[in-house]
Structures are given as C-alpha cells and as structure tokens.
Design an enzyme around this catalytic site. Structure first.
Site, PDB file in Angstrom:
ATOM      1  N   ASN A 133       0.860  -1.185   0.000  1.00 24.20           N
ATOM      2  CA  ASN A 133       0.000   0.000   0.000  1.00 24.20           C
ATOM      3  C   ASN A 133       0.898   1.238   0.000  1.00 24.20           C
ATOM      4  OD1 ASN A 133      -1.827   2.004   0.467  1.00 24.20           O
ATOM      5  ND2 ASN A 133      -2.613   1.172   2.398  1.00 24.20           N
ATOM      6  N   ARG A 190      -2.526  -1.829  -3.621  1.00 23.62           N
ATOM      7  CA  ARG A 190      -3.739  -1.042  -3.416  1.00 23.62           C
ATOM      8  C   ARG A 190      -3.662   0.182  -4.327  1.00 23.62           C
ATOM      9  NH1 ARG A 190      -5.398   1.757   2.234  1.00 23.62           N
ATOM     10  NH2 ARG A 190      -7.452   2.460   1.615  1.00 23.62           N
ATOM     11  N   HIS A 200     -12.296   3.761   0.592  1.00 24.93           N
ATOM     12  CA  HIS A 200     -12.244   2.775   1.691  1.00 24.93           C
ATOM     13  C   HIS A 200     -12.976   1.483   1.296  1.00 24.93           C
ATOM     14  CE1 HIS A 200     -11.804   6.101   4.997  1.00 24.93           C
ATOM     15  NE2 HIS A 200     -10.604   5.659   4.607  1.00 24.93           N
ATOM     16  N   ARG A 253     -10.056  16.655   7.444  1.00 26.27           N
ATOM     17  CA  ARG A 253     -10.936  16.968   6.311  1.00 26.27           C
ATOM     18  C   ARG A 253     -12.332  17.293   6.831  1.00 26.27           C
ATOM     19  NH1 ARG A 253     -10.049  11.538   3.234  1.00 26.27           N
ATOM     20  NH2 ARG A 253      -7.889  11.312   3.865  1.00 26.27           N
ATOM     21  N   GLU A 304      -7.205  -4.541   5.732  1.00 25.06           N
ATOM     22  CA  GLU A 304      -7.282  -4.282   4.296  1.00 25.06           C
ATOM     23  C   GLU A 304      -6.321  -5.170   3.514  1.00 25.06           C
ATOM     24  OE1 GLU A 304      -7.050  -0.205   5.570  1.00 25.06           O
ATOM     25  OE2 GLU A 304      -8.393   0.359   3.938  1.00 25.06           O
TER      26      GLU A 304
END
Ligand code: ADP
Length: 395
Positions: free
Chosen positions: A7, A90, A179, A240, A383
């Site tokens: 990743n 990823r 996600h 964010r 993940e």
C-alpha cells in the site's frame, strides 16, 4: 504460496506478507516505512523472529521498497521480491474502469495513470510502487485492487450529483466512494461472525480512522457511501471537513480572494477535528475532554453527530438495518465514540451493552445488548488480508 500486499501512500509504504495454503492466510511479516522524504523516516517490521526498526532518512518510495526487500531478505522469509508468487497493490482510484481486481499489464498501468486527475494525491504514488516492483520482479504476477471498486455497484440514484448533466459525461463528475477494500472486508467479516449469509444482510459499516466513511451495504453490495468524487465528502475527519455547504467555498473565495490550492489545503488539511479544536488525533481529543476542554468536547460531539445522521439516512435507504459495524482506529478503538454515536438510536433497533462496549478489546466482538434487532459489531479492519484474498481469486 507467498503473497505480498503493498500500500503506497503519499508519504508511506505499508506491507504485509502472507503464506497462503489451502484457503488459510498466515502473516509472515508486516510493517511500514513512514515519513518518506522527511528529515527522519520511520521503518518498522514485525515478523515471527522479532521486530526490526530504523530511523534513517528514506528519500523516495523506491528506496522504501528496497529497504522492505532487504528486511525480508534478512529474515530469510524470501531472498528477494522475484521469489514471491503474487504482489498485490492497493490503488485508490479506479474510476468507472475498474470494478474488480485486475492483473497488472501495460494497459492497466496506463489506465491508472489516466485516472490521476481524479486522485492526484494518491494514484501517482500507487503507480510508482507498481512500476518499481514490476521492474524488480517482472516475472511475478501483480494484481491491482481498487479502493473505489466495491462502490461501483452503487445505483445511479446514489452516484449522480445534482449538477449539470454534462459534468458527469465529459468530466467524470460523480460519487465514486473510497475505503472500499475495508468496507468489503467489514461486510464479509460481519456475515461470517454472525453466521448469516451476506446476501441476506442490510449493513451500515463505519470506517473511522484519520479518513472516515460510512457505507450502506445491501445483500453484499454497496448501495451508497459517504465519500464522494473525492475523499473530502461525508463524515467529519481528522483534518478533512466532510459535508459542508458548497456555498461556503464561493463565499470564502470572494471574501478572502482564495485560490483553488488554498481552498484545497483548508478543506483537506485544516478542517475536520483539527479545524474545530486544533487537534486531529482522537486519542488526544479524548484526553482533553477528560480535563474539561470544551472545544475538544465540541469536536467530539460534531464528529459523532455526523455519523449518527449517516446511520439514520442509510437505515432509511436500506429499508431495514441488521448490522452496524464500527471499524478504523477510532471505530474499533474508542468505546466513547461508539457509545455517543449509538445514544438514542433505539428507534432504529440499536441498543448497546455499555459494559461490554467499554470492556471489549478484541479483533471482533458484538457490543449490543441483544434486546433489539440490530447487531452492533466492532471489527479491526484488515485491508491487506482483503487485498490478498481478492487477488487470490484473480487468475
Ligand atoms: P488511518 O486512517 O491513517 O489508517 P487509523 O485507522 O489508524 O488511521 O486511525 C487513526 C485515528 O484513530 C487517530 O485519530 C487515533 O487517535 C485514533 N485511535 C486509534 N486508537 C484509538 C483508541 N484506542 N481510542 C481512540 N482513538 C483511537
């Protein structure tokens, strides 16, 4: 068979190496290189034989991958990347082109590159990792898994924005969601844990980390998700803003004469929890609340309220709610957030067992009190495991 999940983020490379035999997945080594190109980087790897750590400066993603290769060599798990069976990458944005994992070839790398305008902060780094490892291990099968792919099942009614139609057709403006690897893992894990077929379940999954998103999963398919064309929309996040009135941007631009770069920085890096209380780390916010800090409490309340709104909205879209899943560093780590989010949601069939919620400290567990219809789970997302499982199916 040895499968490596990679990743590559903007300033980090995370990895997990699995031994895969007859449907079992055993972690041989896992780690990360963080703060790439900063003054002092952080290199960490954990494996059966122990822990390896360094703090030297790592100048680039290529160097980070070379360090990871060296560390794996030192453990004698694999002599070099070319001895792996599969490398799984990823990739954040697959646009509308990728709705499932793909074996990487030149056409795939070209397409990922062409999607860069949709994810300028992510796809170039994902691609760099792919390029370096294809060069180092040209014979090894490499697979790309897209964070947007799980959400490609969303119907038009969820993914189209109410903007002039031409923006979608000529500039690909639509909701993509992110996600997806995590939400896919959470839905499958919930189904497995509850021993109920995924295609019968109506799930709301919450991935609450530095970035945060909620997804409505109906019978195994994402039907709506809170992140949008970019990962800015939806829940309040560490830095964010999530949903804000778009009119604010027009107002700010006029009032302060801000350009798009400055607006980008404000919304992505100076807003969310940090914007409200000056701190983006939920553990620090919780500590400040204990000391009576009102701004920290307000940030916590706004964060939890927004999640509550999405749960209600998604329960309405799903028509019935069977499972609510909390995950990500905050979702799996903070009983306070889970308690606050679920407070007053009895009308949706959500009732926590507050003692179990406080005590639970496991990879997966059920935290509702069993008195109502909705099972509430906390799940530590994985993940990388989801990536290798999906890649295993790709021939
Ligand atoms: P990322 O989105 O970068 O993968 P994580 O999923 O690790 O991040 O989540 C990071 C966030 O989780 C931080 O705000 C951190 O404070 C929070 N967090 C991690 N563990 C806990 C915990 N035990 N209690 C509360 N918050 C936690």
């Amino acid at each position: 068979m040895k499968m490596l999940a990679i990743n590559c983020g903007s300033s980090s490379v995370k990895f997990k190496l699995f031994q895969v035999d007859n449907g079992t997945y055993r972690v041989l080594a896992a780690g990360l290189v963080e703060k790439i190109a900063e003054e002092s980087s952080l290199v960490h790897m954990q494996w059966q034989g122990g822990v390896t750590e360094q703090n030297n400066r790592v100048a680039s993603h290529r160097e980070a991958l070379e360090i990871i290769e060296m560390m794996l060599l030192d453990t004698k798990i694999v002599p070099d990347f070319s001895q792996l069976d599969v490398i799984v990458h990823r990739v954040v944005h697959g646009g509308e082109k990728f709705y499932q994992p793909v074996v990487i070839n030149d056409e795939v790398t070209q397409t990922i590159k062409s999607l860069t305008p949709l994810a300028p902060l992510h796809n170039p780094f994902n691609l760099e990792g792919i390029m370096v490892l294809r060069e180092k291990a040209p014979q090894v099968k490499q697979v790309a898994i897209f964070d947007t792919a799980f959400h490609q099942t969303m119907p038009e009614v969820s993914y189209l924005y109410p903007l002039p139609d031409d923006f979608y057709r000529s500039k690909n403006v639509r909701r993509y969601g992110f996600h997806g690897i995590s939400h896919s893992y959470l839905a499958k894990t919930a189904s497995h844990f509850l021993d109920k077929p995924l295609d019968t379940l109506h799930i709301v999954s919450l991935h609450l980390g530095n970035g945060a998103s909620a997804t409505a999963v109906k019978n195994g398919r994402s039907i709506d998700t809170s992140m949008g064309m970019t990962p800015l929309e939806g829940l309040v996040m560490g830095t964010r803003c999530g949903d804000v009135d778009p009119g604010i941007l027009i107002y700010l631009e006029r009032e302060y004469d801000l350009d798009s770069e400055k607006i980008d920085e404000i919304l992505n890096a100076q807003s969310g929890l940090r914007g409200i209380c000056g701190e983006n780390d939920m553990r620090e916010i919780l500590k400040r609340i204990k000391k009576g800090d009102k701004k920290a409490k307000l940030a916590f309340d706004i964060f939890c309220n927004r999640i509550k709104k999405y749960i209600g909205a998604y329960a309405a879209l799903l028509g019935r709610l069977d499972v609510l899943v909390f995950s990500g560093g905050i979702g799996a780590g903070s009983p306070d957030v889970r308690e606050r989010v679920c407070e007053g949601l009895g009308l949706l069939g959500i009732q926590l067992d507050l003692d179990v919620n406080k005590r639970l400290n496991a990879d997966i567990g059920c935290i509702d009190d069993g008195s109502k219809d909705v099972r509430v789970l906390t799940v530590a997302t994985d993940e990388e495991l989801e990536m290798v499982k999906q890649a295993y199916m790709v021939q």
